[in-house]
Design a protein around this motif. Structure first.
Motif, mmCIF file in Angstrom:
data_model
loop_
_atom_site.group_PDB
_atom_site.id
_atom_site.type_symbol
_atom_site.label_atom_id
_atom_site.label_comp_id
_atom_site.label_asym_id
_atom_site.label_seq_id
_atom_site.Cartn_x
_atom_site.Cartn_y
_atom_site.Cartn_z
ATOM 1 N N GLU A 139 0.876 -1.318 -0.078
ATOM 2 C CA GLU A 139 -0.133 0.189 -0.006
ATOM 3 C C GLU A 139 0.764 1.346 0.164
ATOM 4 O O GLU A 139 0.460 2.271 -0.504
ATOM 5 N N ASN A 140 2.070 1.461 0.610
ATOM 6 C CA ASN A 140 2.848 2.576 0.947
ATOM 7 C C ASN A 140 4.212 2.029 1.359
ATOM 8 O O ASN A 140 4.367 0.944 1.484
ATOM 9 N N TYR A 160 13.847 15.178 8.674
ATOM 10 C CA TYR A 160 12.637 15.453 8.128
ATOM 11 C C TYR A 160 11.307 14.869 8.790
ATOM 12 O O TYR A 160 10.153 15.246 8.337
ATOM 13 N N GLY A 161 11.426 13.406 9.695
ATOM 14 C CA GLY A 161 10.443 13.254 10.288
ATOM 15 C C GLY A 161 9.580 12.190 9.495
ATOM 16 O O GLY A 161 10.236 11.540 8.711
ATOM 17 N N HIS A 162 8.370 12.033 9.533
ATOM 18 C CA HIS A 162 7.463 10.994 8.870
ATOM 19 C C HIS A 162 7.324 11.325 7.192
ATOM 20 O O HIS A 162 6.706 12.377 7.184
ATOM 21 N N ILE A 163 7.788 10.386 6.633
ATOM 22 C CA ILE A 163 7.742 10.548 5.106
ATOM 23 C C ILE A 163 6.955 9.393 4.875
ATOM 24 O O ILE A 163 7.423 8.344 4.831
ATOM 25 N N GLU A 164 5.931 9.637 3.868
ATOM 26 C CA GLU A 164 5.085 8.479 3.185
ATOM 27 C C GLU A 164 4.831 8.534 1.780
ATOM 28 O O GLU A 164 4.483 9.672 1.398
ATOM 29 N N ALA A 165 4.768 7.691 1.089
ATOM 30 C CA ALA A 165 4.501 7.723 -0.079
ATOM 31 C C ALA A 165 3.390 6.320 -0.503
ATOM 32 O O ALA A 165 3.687 5.308 -0.228
ATOM 33 N N ARG A 166 2.487 6.915 -1.294
ATOM 34 C CA ARG A 166 1.230 5.693 -1.756
ATOM 35 C C ARG A 166 2.055 4.843 -2.843
ATOM 36 O O ARG A 166 2.218 5.694 -3.798
ATOM 37 N N LEU A 167 1.847 3.568 -2.754
ATOM 38 C CA LEU A 167 2.267 2.848 -3.757
ATOM 39 C C LEU A 167 1.204 2.134 -4.317
ATOM 40 O O LEU A 167 1.046 1.993 -5.716
ATOM 41 N N GLY A 168 0.526 1.288 -3.725
ATOM 42 C CA GLY A 168 -0.565 0.264 -4.180
ATOM 43 C C GLY A 168 -0.190 -0.635 -5.290
ATOM 44 O O GLY A 168 -0.903 -0.917 -6.269
ATOM 45 N N ILE A 169 0.966 -1.142 -4.931
ATOM 46 C CA ILE A 169 1.481 -2.391 -5.804
ATOM 47 C C ILE A 169 1.073 -3.348 -5.851
ATOM 48 O O ILE A 169 1.305 -4.033 -4.327
ATOM 49 N N SER A 170 0.333 -4.248 -6.491
ATOM 50 C CA SER A 170 -0.459 -5.428 -6.162
ATOM 51 C C SER A 170 0.020 -6.353 -7.320
ATOM 52 O O SER A 170 -0.737 -7.627 -7.236
ATOM 53 N N SER A 171 0.833 -6.281 -8.105
ATOM 54 C CA SER A 171 1.185 -7.265 -9.015
ATOM 55 C C SER A 171 2.489 -7.136 -9.752
ATOM 56 O O SER A 171 3.233 -6.171 -9.341
ATOM 57 N N ARG A 172 2.961 -8.175 -10.470
ATOM 58 C CA ARG A 172 4.509 -8.206 -10.886
ATOM 59 C C ARG A 172 4.477 -6.954 -11.954
ATOM 60 O O ARG A 172 5.637 -6.459 -11.855
ATOM 61 N N ARG A 173 3.508 -6.837 -12.586
ATOM 62 C CA ARG A 173 3.580 -5.617 -13.898
ATOM 63 C C ARG A 173 3.650 -4.497 -13.164
ATOM 64 O O ARG A 173 4.402 -3.558 -13.591
ATOM 65 N N ILE A 186 17.291 7.208 2.192
ATOM 66 C CA ILE A 186 17.787 8.257 3.103
ATOM 67 C C ILE A 186 17.677 7.872 4.446
ATOM 68 O O ILE A 186 17.880 8.754 5.552
ATOM 69 N N THR A 187 17.181 6.553 4.892
ATOM 70 C CA THR A 187 17.232 6.001 5.986
ATOM 71 C C THR A 187 18.025 4.702 6.292
ATOM 72 O O THR A 187 17.776 3.671 6.936
ATOM 73 N N SER A 188 19.243 4.795 5.547
ATOM 74 C CA SER A 188 19.965 3.592 5.420
ATOM 75 C C SER A 188 19.328 2.335 5.286
ATOM 76 O O SER A 188 19.605 1.392 5.786
ATOM 77 N N ASN A 189 18.548 2.508 4.246
ATOM 78 C CA ASN A 189 17.467 1.170 3.918
ATOM 79 C C ASN A 189 16.643 0.771 4.903
ATOM 80 O O ASN A 189 15.876 -0.278 4.555
ATOM 81 N N TYR A 190 16.649 1.121 5.664
ATOM 82 C CA TYR A 190 15.284 1.068 6.771
ATOM 83 C C TYR A 190 14.059 1.728 6.315
ATOM 84 O O TYR A 190 14.250 2.903 6.016
ATOM 85 N N HIS A 191 13.191 0.942 6.316
ATOM 86 C CA HIS A 191 11.828 1.645 5.855
ATOM 87 C C HIS A 191 10.576 0.560 6.311
ATOM 88 O O HIS A 191 10.786 -0.454 6.723
ATOM 89 N N TYR A 192 9.436 1.014 6.126
ATOM 90 C CA TYR A 192 8.159 0.291 6.452
ATOM 91 C C TYR A 192 7.154 0.272 5.317
ATOM 92 O O TYR A 192 7.181 1.228 4.413
ATOM 93 N N HIS A 193 6.463 -0.793 5.213
ATOM 94 C CA HIS A 193 5.288 -0.772 4.494
ATOM 95 C C HIS A 193 4.141 -1.283 4.988
ATOM 96 O O HIS A 193 4.117 -2.129 5.966
ATOM 97 N N THR A 194 3.101 -0.682 4.700
ATOM 98 C CA THR A 194 1.756 -1.229 5.046
ATOM 99 C C THR A 194 1.466 -2.227 3.683
ATOM 100 O O THR A 194 1.295 -1.687 2.781
#
Length: 174
Positions: A94-95, A103-116, A136-144
């Motif tokens: 989802e994101n 910079y604090g909390h940065i979030e981007a919507r992705l909505g990726i649900s297929s290989r395409r 920007i965070t040494s490869n650490y990140h979160y996904h919903t």
């Protein structure tokens, strides 16, 4: 009980089950005629609820969607592997979120649900001469991640663990 209260109760009753609820049982539960239930269902539909009438009763047409937040860590070279593995198991990314110290909390919507969609996302990053937000965070990140069930999310969590990508599950804390 007013008609509005009854309709709210009918919605809650139908939402709680994955099997059709008969008009007869709803009528008995709320001490009204089956015709009143038919009228209530029409009003509920007019209010925007997608209720399906079957030969066994009424059911709410809402896709089941479970979500979980995963904290992950991987390199750019492993990005495609991570995303494809999630969608292959039935997940939707989802994101992406990072918690940057400045910079604090940065979030981007992705909505990726297929290989395409994974392929298009990676092409967009390459063609835009951009780098993934995780950089920007040494490869650490979160996904919903969303999926059709907790079982699917458990499989995704297990796969992320096995690949060494998973740092933790739980809540994102900005």
């Amino acid at each position: 009980m007013t008609g509005s209260e009854r309709r709210d109760a009918i919605i809650r009753t139908i939402q709680k089950t994955h099997i059709p609820v008969s008009g007869k049982s709803l009528a008995a539960s709320y001490d009204v005629s089956r015709q009143v239930i038919v009228q209530d269902i029409a009003l509920i539909r007019a209010a925007g609820y997608d209720i399906i009438s079957t030969n066994r009763g009424y059911i709410l047409n809402t896709p089941v969607k479970e979500e979980r937040i995963f904290k992950v860590h991987h390199t750019d070279a492993q990005l495609e592997e991570e995303l494809n593995a999630i969608v292959d198991l039935g997940g939707c990314i989802e994101n992406v979120m990072v918690n940057h110290r400045v910079y604090g909390h940065i979030e981007a919507r992705l909505g990726i649900s297929s290989r395409r969609m994974v392929s298009e996302f990676l092409e967009d990053i390459q063609n835009g001469k951009s780098s993934p937000l995780k950089n920007i965070t040494s490869n650490y990140h979160y996904h919903t991640i969303s999926a059709d069930s907790k079982k699917t999310l458990d499989m995704i969590e297990q796969m992320l663990t096995e690949k060494g990508f998973l740092v933790e599950t739980g809540h994102f804390s900005p």
